[in-house]
Write an enzyme that holds these catalytic residues in place. Structure first.
Site, PDB file in Angstrom:
ATOM      1  CG  MET A 226      -1.779   1.243   1.362  1.00 38.93           C
ATOM      2  SD  MET A 226      -2.906   1.442  -0.048  1.00 38.93           S
ATOM      3  CE  MET A 226      -3.099   3.233  -0.049  1.00 38.93           C
ATOM      4  CD  GLU A 227      -1.372   3.426  -3.309  1.00 39.50           C
ATOM      5  OE1 GLU A 227      -2.373   3.843  -3.885  1.00 39.50           O
ATOM      6  OE2 GLU A 227      -1.173   2.213  -3.093  1.00 39.50           O
TER       7      GLU A 227
ATOM      8  CG  HIS B   3       2.563  -1.009  -8.144  1.00 36.69           C
ATOM      9  ND1 HIS B   3       1.843  -1.314  -9.271  1.00 36.69           N
ATOM     10  CD2 HIS B   3       1.669  -0.493  -7.263  1.00 36.69           C
ATOM     11  CE1 HIS B   3       0.577  -0.984  -9.092  1.00 36.69           C
ATOM     12  NE2 HIS B   3       0.440  -0.487  -7.870  1.00 36.69           N
ATOM     13  CD  GLU B   4       2.474  -0.357  -3.519  1.00 37.47           C
ATOM     14  OE1 GLU B   4       1.835   0.677  -3.228  1.00 37.47           O
ATOM     15  OE2 GLU B   4       1.960  -1.330  -4.101  1.00 37.47           O
TER      16      GLU B   4
END
Length: 857
Positions: A266-267, A298-299
């Site tokens: 989760m970012e 990705h994050e």
């Protein structure tokens, strides 16, 4: 609780009325070791556009003790209802709200999750707020376009650490007072609290200095390969800052490996949470390291796209996730020194197959989905939002040019920093830098559902010279129940021409003229450039995987590839051909028995370990669900014999050896094969180079439990060797896998009749409960599923209910009867849209399996 389901219309009205300035959040977590509830005090300062207006703030809490609005005390019993606090009589201009409540720790991975490590018996906390769960921890205007600053004050037990979006301050008397964040959305705020182990470093470049931290539980510290994680992180910083031309926008960057995490990561701004299964306790293949690196990148990409610039509403969630997915893969593929320059092969092999599968479900939807409310978005974290969206972004990059794409992204970040945007803002920036009109492209690609099929139509003369070459595009009918019409789209694709190299025996593309790139539009596109050329052994449409489409080979190419699929010198064309064969199997165009033969003929030559592991999973799925029942056992025997042969012949200690060991463990069936599993466990037999470590031991135990060789005594003994959280989950899976009525009843009751299991343990029990070798034993649970699923959905949190709705659907009972029972349930239960969608997706799997079984008969 109807108030929990915020509608888009409500969010728009609230955003028109309010501008939020700041939150001050004071949490007393000093009793976290014991659990229960904790005190949450929130002060919100916000401006209102008109005097006398009414609004509301969101809060999910067992009790509210105080609500003070502009100095006036409101009765909590009067204003707090359905997870909302009514705010009457607002003033034009500045308003100040204070809410004091008791909030609850969770074990569902939503809100403030609490976990006790069985190794040290210490509690570990972390928040997970996307989509709407900051309101489980503090009173908040829970929508992405009401950004604000957030200042956290946290009291925690002695000896614990508190991490948040802002740099961690020195604690005074176990109280941490953090500096306010920049303006961000509620869903990316975060707190991670507990006696976590940490490693620290720094990213430095041209005077920039960003502190880096990695955290995990002390019981995992010996396995934490922080150097490798920092290396990928620095590579991402380097590549993204260059491509985005915008410095990392937060003060520090922590990555926290946390337990019982529902997603991959989760970012949270500056405080990314990642599932701690990515701290590898045992040997894994390079595909696992590549996947972890993609998750890390990705994050990190989200820090710009999502956190710095945030979608206005959840209908642009796809753009958030697609951009992070596309740029993370691109970083792996193109960044200097990357370990994974073949990342687009992995993308084609895993992400694209996910997208194609999702896009053929009755719930398929345009990439730019209509998100009416929070219920809609909660079931929309799917293969369209992530994988199809990223595939289409890759197509967009091919369409406008990579340099033009990133110049547009650079302008977008500078223009909208710390603000909220819509898709049109990004497309406008890309139109400016590329000179392309993207309105038609956007309408056909982003506002329509479904997949196109591309087929070559080739004519040659007696000498094998091409006299006519065209690409036919088809738009198959959408699945029954899906909204929209079939659509032909513009595709930017490459056509690859492959021949066998006489010196190496490999299928190669001529560097000079073996690739043609062109625009395909409409039903038929002539390719005049290929007329007059000698026909190659293989013609591959969508070579380099630029577009999003199913690809079919012409008859001659298919015949050649069937014999020589493993001979492509490059991994990407191999992956595209493997994907095409899998498509054909799922679409009942290729019988399962022929798919098995194709895999067995080519997999020994497949060097890409990620592709090997995907093929292993796909073969097992095809045999379990798509094989004709009369011949299924014979095909499974053939596959199992092959897995053992490959295990014995693989290079000692190689990734391929480990992959084949796991594939064999998943399907071993004869007495001799099961004897070997036991012998590998007790050490009486060995395979040279194969280390039977903790995770592999559990794979063997679980299979032996599923076939009835192992029972409670053996499972408990294995848990004694591995008294960890992972060991608890593995033991739960093994117990649920046992082939007895008692074991199934116990597992079912623990998940469906009780709501006490933590999210990760519930997931583990469901994984063990469903065994494809146990169809008859599980048949009675079809009716039980339909009797209970609506009640579960209405009474559990979203994550917990979704696990059950999907995981316990009778997907292995492939029959017309299962379809009839599903349809009868739709009629009688009248489920809401979200639950209906999940069950209809599972139903479509039965339909697909019936067609595939008929094709294999």
């Amino acid at each position: 609780m109807p108030g929990t389901n915020l509608t888009r219309e409500e969010a728009q009205q609230r955003a028109t009325l309010l501008t939020v300035d700041s939150y001050e959040i004071d949490l007393d977590l000093s009793g976290a070791q014991e659990g229960g509830t904790y005190r949450s005090a929130t002060t919100v300062r916000f401006d209102v556009a008109e005097t006398g207006a009414e609004s509301f703030i969101d809060l999910v809490a067992p009790a509210v003790h105080e609500v003070t609005l502009n100095g006036d005390t409101l009765d909590p019993d009067a204003v707090f209802k359905d997870s909302r606090i009514a705010l009457p009589g607002l003033l034009e201009g500045r308003n100040v709200l204070r809410v004091v409540a008791d909030c609850a720790y969770t074990n569902t991975g939503e809100g403030l999750h609490r976990f006790v490590d069985p190794v040290d018996e210490q509690a570990y906390l972390y928040t997970q707020f996307e989509v709407p769960d900051a309101r489980r921890v503090f009173a908040s205007f829970e929508q992405p376009d009401l950004k604000a600053t957030f200042q956290f004050t946290v009291r925690a037990p002695e000896g614990w650490t508190v991490i948040s979006n802002s740099p961690t301050p020195e604690a005074q008397d176990n109280v941490w007072v953090f500096e306010p964040t920049p303006r961000i959305s509620t869903y990316i705020t975060a707190l991670i609290v507990g006696p976590y182990h940490s490693v620290h470093s720094v990213y430095e470049k041209d005077g920039q200095s960003v502190p880096l931290g990695i955290y995990c539980r002390p019981s995992l510290a010996e396995y934490l390969d922080s150097d490798a994680i920092f290396e990928v992180t620095r590579q991402g910083f380097e590549w993204f800052q260059q491509k985005f031309d915008y410095a990392y926008p937060f003060e520090k960057y922590d990555q926290l490996f946390v337990p019982e995490f529902n997603a991959g990561a989760m970012e949270n701004a500056g405080a990314v949470t990642i599932r701690d299964q990515y701290v590898f306790r045992s040997k894994v293949t390079d595909a696992a390291y590549e996947m972890r690196a993609e998750t890390i990148l990705h994050e990190l990409a989200h820090m710009w796209f999502g956190d710095l610039v945030t979608m206005e509403w959840w209908n642009d969630l796809w753009l958030n996730e697609s951009f992070a997915t596309y740029t993370s893969i691109a970083c792996q593929a193109y960044a200097p020194g990357s370990r994974w320059p073949h990342a687009w092969t992995t993308f084609a092999n895993s992400m694209k197959t996910w997208a194609y599968r999702q896009d053929q479900l009755p719930s398929t939807h345009p990439i730019m989905a209509e998100i009416r409310d929070l219920d809609d978005v909660l079931v929309n974290f799917d293969g369209i939002t992530y994988a199809k969206g990223a595939s289409v972004l890759k197509q967009l990059v091919a369409y406008v040019g990579m340099d033009e794409f990133f110049r547009g992204v650079q302008a977008y970040f500078k223009r909208h920093a710390y603000g909220n945007t819509r898709l049109a803002d990004l497309l406008g920036a890309l139109e400016e830098t590329s000179g392309r009109d993207l309105s038609t492209w956007s309408k056909k690609w982003l506002e329509t559902a479904g997949i196109n099929i591309l087929r070559p139509e080739i004519e040659t003369d007696a000498d094998g010279v091409i006299t006519s070459f065209a690409i036919r595009q088809e738009a198959p009918a959408l699945p029954a129940g899906a909204k929209g019409e079939p659509t032909l789209r513009p595709h930017r694709i490459a056509v690859g021409l492959y021949d066998v190299d006489a010196a190496t025996g490999k299928l190669v593309r001529d560097d000079h003229d073996g690739r043609i790139e062109l625009d395909v539009d409409g039903e038929l596109t002539a390719v005049a450039q290929l007329v007059g050329r000698r026909r190659p052994a293989v013609v591959l449409l969508n070579d380099d995987d630029l577009s999003y489409a199913k690809v079919r080979l012409d008859e001659q190419s298919l015949a050649f590839v069937t014999e020589h699929l493993g001979d492509f010198a490059s991994s990407l064309p191999r992956a595209l051909c493997w994907a095409s064969a899998w498509d054909m199997t799922r679409d009942a165009e290729l019988p399962t028995r022929d798919y098995l033969s194709l895999v067995l003929s080519g997999i020994a030559k497949e060097s890409d370990i990620g592709v090997v592991q995907s093929l292993q999973r796909q073969v097992k799925l095809a045999l379990d669900l798509y094989a004709a029942p009369a011949t299924r056992e014979a095909l499974l025997t053939r596959w199992t014999d092959a897995t053992l042969a490959h295990l014995r012949s693989a290079d000692a200690g190689s990734d391929h050896q480990l992959a084949w060991a796991r594939a064999f463990a998943a399907t071993a069936r004869t007495p001799e094969q099961l004897d070997l599993l036991e012998a590998l466990l007790d050490g009486s037999q060995t395979v040279e180079g194969l280390v039977v470590d903790t995770e592999l031991r559990w794979a063997l135990v679980q299979r032996l439990a599923a076939v009835g060789r192992f029972d409670e005594a053996e499972i408990a003994a294995e848990y004694e060797r591995d008294r960890t959280a992972a060991g608890e989950r593995h033991a739960a899976t093994a117990r649920a896998a046992r082939p007895t009525s008692e074991a199934k009843a116990e597992a079912w009751a623990s998940v469906v009749d009780s709501d006490k299991l933590p999210n990760a343990v519930q997931e583990a029990v469901i994984a063990g409960f469903v065994q494809t070798d146990q169809r008859e034993l599980l048949a009675e649970y079809t009716d039980k599923y339909f009797e209970s699923v609506k009640g579960v959905w209405d009474s559990r949190s979203h994550e917990m209910a979704q696990q059950i709705a999907i995981g316990l659907y009778p997907a292995i009972q492939v029959s017309e009867e299962t379809l009839r029972k599903t349809d009868a349930w739709f009629s009688s239960a009248e489920p809401n849209a979200a639950l209906r969608r999940l069950v209809s997706e599972s139903r479509s799997g039965i339909e697909r399996a019936l067609k595939a079984q008929a094709a294999d008969a």
